[in-house]
Scaffold this active site. Sequence first.
Site, mmCIF file in Angstrom:
data_model
loop_
_atom_site.group_PDB
_atom_site.id
_atom_site.type_symbol
_atom_site.label_atom_id
_atom_site.label_comp_id
_atom_site.label_asym_id
_atom_site.label_seq_id
_atom_site.Cartn_x
_atom_site.Cartn_y
_atom_site.Cartn_z
ATOM 1 N N ASP A 154 -4.974 -1.669 -2.487
ATOM 2 C CA ASP A 154 -5.806 -1.782 -3.724
ATOM 3 C C ASP A 154 -6.369 -3.183 -3.843
ATOM 4 O O ASP A 154 -6.282 -3.782 -4.911
ATOM 5 C CB ASP A 154 -5.361 -0.974 -4.777
ATOM 6 C CG ASP A 154 -4.702 0.363 -4.511
ATOM 7 O OD1 ASP A 154 -5.477 1.249 -3.508
ATOM 8 O OD2 ASP A 154 -3.841 0.900 -5.140
ATOM 9 N N GLU A 187 -14.587 10.079 -4.050
ATOM 10 C CA GLU A 187 -13.075 10.298 -4.233
ATOM 11 C C GLU A 187 -12.527 9.485 -5.566
ATOM 12 O O GLU A 187 -11.839 9.997 -6.510
ATOM 13 C CB GLU A 187 -12.149 10.434 -3.097
ATOM 14 C CG GLU A 187 -10.922 10.542 -3.285
ATOM 15 C CD GLU A 187 -10.575 12.072 -3.208
ATOM 16 O OE1 GLU A 187 -11.482 12.889 -2.908
ATOM 17 O OE2 GLU A 187 -9.416 12.511 -3.622
HETATM 18 O O1 FUB Z 1 -2.608 2.772 -4.971
HETATM 19 C C1 FUB Z 1 -2.678 3.924 -5.981
HETATM 20 C C2 FUB Z 1 -3.738 4.802 -5.711
HETATM 21 O O2 FUB Z 1 -4.289 4.923 -4.206
HETATM 22 C C3 FUB Z 1 -4.989 4.148 -5.993
HETATM 23 O O3 FUB Z 1 -5.064 4.201 -7.354
HETATM 24 C C4 FUB Z 1 -6.251 4.679 -5.324
HETATM 25 O O4 FUB Z 1 -7.403 4.069 -5.170
HETATM 26 C C5 FUB Z 1 -5.579 4.912 -4.103
HETATM 27 O O5 FUB Z 1 -5.723 3.780 -3.328
#
Ligand code: FUB
Length: 461
Positions: A46, A220
Site C-alpha cells: 500500500d 474496488e
Molecule cells: O493492505 C490491506 C488492504 O489491502 C488495503 O487497505 C487495500 O488497499 C488492499 O491493498
Amino acid sequence: MRFPKFGRAAGRRGVALMSVLLCLTMVVPGVARADNPIVQTIYTADPAPLVHNGRVYLYTGHDEDGSTWFTMREWRVWSSADMVNWTDHGSPMSLATFSWASADAWAGHTIYRNGKFYWYVPVTNRSTGRMAIGVGVSESPTGPFRDALGRPLVENGEIDPHAFVDDTGQAYLYWGNPNLWYVRLNSDMISFSGGPTQIPLTAAGFGARGGNSGRPTLYEEGPWVYKRNGLYYNVFAAECCSEFIGYSTAPGPTGPWTYRGTVMPRQGSSFTNHAGVIDFNGGSYFFYHNGALPGGGGFTRSVAVEKFTYNADGTIPTINMTTAGAPQVGTLNPYVRQEAETIAWATGVETEPASGGGMNVGWIENGDSIKVKGVAFGAGAASFSARVASATSGGRAELRLGGPNGTLVGTCTVSGTGGWQTWTTVSCPVNGATGTQDLYLRFAGGGGYLLNVDWWQFQQR
Ligand code: FUB
C-alpha cells in the site's frame, strides 16, 4: 532479539482467492533481480509517496512474515533523493499509536500542510469492531507520529483514506470499499465540515463491472486523487480478485468522474494492488505493490515503482510491472556519511532501530550484500570508514564494484565489540574506486551473524 532470515510463506485468504493466487504465482517469477521491489528487508504494501524538500518519502504498510491474512500492525517510512537508493526510517506509527485501535494497520496516506505531516490510516476500532479512519500527526516526515485526535476522524466501516488539498485551499479526504466517499476537511486537517458524501459509482464514472460481485462498477478500493494541468485524476484499485489499477478523471475534485481505463493490468502474484502517483524532479512515477519477493503473495506483498510519461492529451499510459524499476535521478555522494540502511538492493540482511537513533543494518551473515547504486567516486576514494558493532567475533566488509562478486577495492575487518549496539568506527584503505559505480558491501566471515553496520563514508584521494 534476533529473528530468522527473510523469505517467508505466502498467505491464504480462502479457497477461491488462494486459487487465484496460485495461478498468479505459477506464471510470475518469484525472485526479482534488479531494483524492484523497492524494499527487500521486509514485506511492504500500500504505497503512499510524498515529495517534500527534494526527497520522496514513501509511506507503506508492513505485511507480517508468513501472513495468511492482511496481518498488519505498523506502518513504515522510507525516503530517497534518487528513486533507487532508499533509506529505511523504520516504523514511526503503529496500532499502538491509536489507543482506540485493535487491529488492521491498512492502507494510509500522508500529506503535508501547516508545517505538519498528517497520516490518515484505516484501523479497526476496538469499541465498535468497525474499520475507522484515524489521523497521525508529526512535525517531521519520518515521525514519530502521534494520534491527532485520540479517536477516529471518521468511521463508517470503510477503508483506504487519501487526502488532497485543492488549489483553492479546500482539502478533501477520500476513502471507501465498497463505496467511494469524500468529506471536506477543514484547514486544520483533523476536522471536517458537512458529513461524508458518497461519490456516485456509475458505469460512466468508474466503468461497468460484469459478473455477480454485487458491485456496480470497477471501483474496488484505494482511491488516489490529484490534479494535473487542470484535470482531476482518481487512480484506484479495480475489480477483485485479482485487482488491476484503473483511473477516472473529472473537471472538479468531487466529479463528475469519467472512467478512462487501465493504468496497470493484473500482474505480479498479489491479488490486490494499490496505486500512488507523484511527480518528482521532472519525472512522473507510479508506485504499486506485488508479490515479487521470495515467499511473496497476496498477504506478503512488496512495493515497487515505475517511471512513466503522460500522453500528450493527459491520459495515463498502460504501465507494466518490471524488475528494473525507475532509473536513478543523479548519483549518490560517498564522501558524506551514508546510512547503511540506504539501500538499492539487499540480500540476506534486515534492519532495526539503532541505539543512537535511526536504523542500522543487522542479521548479516557470510555472503550477504547491500547494493548502493550509482555511487559517484569521481577521481577516486582513498579509504572507507564504517560504524560497526558485533556481539560475536565480527567479520569482513568487502567493498566491491559492479556486483557482489565484482572488483574488490577494499576490505574492512571488524572485530567483536561486545554487543550488537556497541558501536566502533573501523577504517580501511581503498584502491580502484573511481567514476560512478554500483557499490556492493559484501560481508564475509564464519558462521552465524557477523556484524551490524550503522553508517559508512569514503574519504577522497
Ligand atoms: O493492505 C490491506 C488492504 O489491502 C488495503 O487497505 C487495500 O488497499 C488492499 O491493498
